[in-house]
Design an enzyme around this catalytic site. Sequence first.
Site, short mmCIF file in Angstrom:
data_model
loop_
_atom_site.label_atom_id
_atom_site.label_comp_id
_atom_site.label_asym_id
_atom_site.label_seq_id
_atom_site.Cartn_x
_atom_site.Cartn_y
_atom_site.Cartn_z
N CYS A 137 -6.98 1.05 12.86
CA CYS A 137 -8.09 0.48 12.77
C CYS A 137 -8.33 0.18 14.18
O CYS A 137 -9.88 0.07 14.43
CB CYS A 137 -7.73 -0.89 12.24
SG CYS A 137 -6.88 -0.48 10.59
N SER A 167 0.93 -1.15 0.00
CA SER A 167 -0.16 0.05 0.07
C SER A 167 1.00 1.32 0.12
O SER A 167 1.79 1.41 0.99
CB SER A 167 -1.11 -0.05 1.35
OG SER A 167 -1.62 1.14 1.23
N ALA A 168 0.54 2.10 -1.19
CA ALA A 168 1.48 3.30 -1.17
C ALA A 168 1.61 4.28 0.04
O ALA A 168 2.56 5.02 0.16
CB ALA A 168 1.20 4.10 -2.40
N THR A 189 -11.42 1.48 -14.20
CA THR A 189 -10.39 2.16 -14.81
C THR A 189 -9.08 2.47 -14.23
O THR A 189 -9.13 2.75 -12.68
CB THR A 189 -11.09 3.72 -15.28
OG1 THR A 189 -12.16 3.56 -15.74
CG2 THR A 189 -10.16 4.50 -15.85
#
Length: 384
Positions: free
Chosen positions: A324, A196-197, A234
């Site tokens: 989280c 995850s970037a 997309t």
Amino acid sequence: MPVYCDYSATTPLHPEVLHEMLPYLTAHFGNASSAHAYGREARRVVDTQRRKIADLLGVRPGEITFTSGGTEADNFALRASVRQFNIRHVLTTRIEHKAVLAPLLQLAQRGRIDLHFIALDGQGRILLPDFIRLLQQYPGALVSLMHANNEIGNVLDTEAIAALCRRYGALFHSDTVQTVGKLAFPGKDVDFAAASAHKFYGPKGIGFLYNRGGKTLPAILAGGGQENGLRGGTENVAGIVGLASALELALAGQPAAAFHLEKLKSLFVQRLSGIGKPVAFNGQSRSIPGCLPGLVSVRFPETDRPLAELLDERGIAVSGGSACSNLAGGSHVLQELPEAGNGQTIRFSFGKDNTIEDIDTIIRSLQEIYAVPSRRILRQEAFR
Ligand code: PLP
């Protein structure tokens, strides 16, 4: 000055990454599936960035599928491999990220898999004899073990786990969300990995699934057949550019970043003894080896209000457990550690912009909160 110490939750976008991304949010806005020049440019960029990411990680472009982030990549790896390889038994731990535990629990509730939890020691490390027993009992299982734990920082020896998985014919998925860009990518060890970037100064909403050898999998999203038919939708071209750019910067700066974070962490651990109250550490987070660089999970004595709140009031952003666990009403990871119930835990996760002055600010705030008599504070300050 506010102090941000929650880099394991997310990181700010690197200015150079933003600079690289901007043209793909403005002038080059094409849809990579369009046949005209705008579309062809977008397609070219997606292809070159995929190649760049693969080269940086020492893997092949066909092994990378872009996703919306770590959660999707974990869900993809687990759901798709259970279906494709007709997996019946999954071996994991109770301290994996919810992005792993939630889909596995769902699969188990639907009767699709049997879930087996590997026993842990008091520091949250897996007990190898129990792991081997389960591998022997369920040959051909799927193993899901995170590379580094986001709450307590424990780092897994993926090479050793991979060797055991190979011996017993198990597939190995590892959530590498906390380690990509920070530790060596275990591409040769694992069958699947998630990234995850936004954990390494890239944009939110983009990540990837690594699938060693490009094994055939069912699609995670049915749609227009993008991502080689694996994920319809997309392509997030600017996000993909941002991911590649952030990864390049993170890997180029990795040794310097590790040095900086280790220095801050050592100083912080040492200076915690000056807050006038005893503290303890969760997992292996007191040490530098075996733990994520820059992460310290500390157990503090109780305060009248939650310590994370008291620190927040003083401009210090930290997490109790993980981002989280704030939503989920407590940490499922700390629950599994026998001693973590004593006191309250704060996760400090330092990043590239933290300074020694930030450590001073945190320590001073803790001294204030625990009301160390001012004589003692003054004496400690005099030693500095
Ligand atoms: N796995 C781990 C270990 C994480 O720390 C996180 C982020 O909190 C995720 C998965 C989820 O990643 P994302 O926010 O990109 O969905």
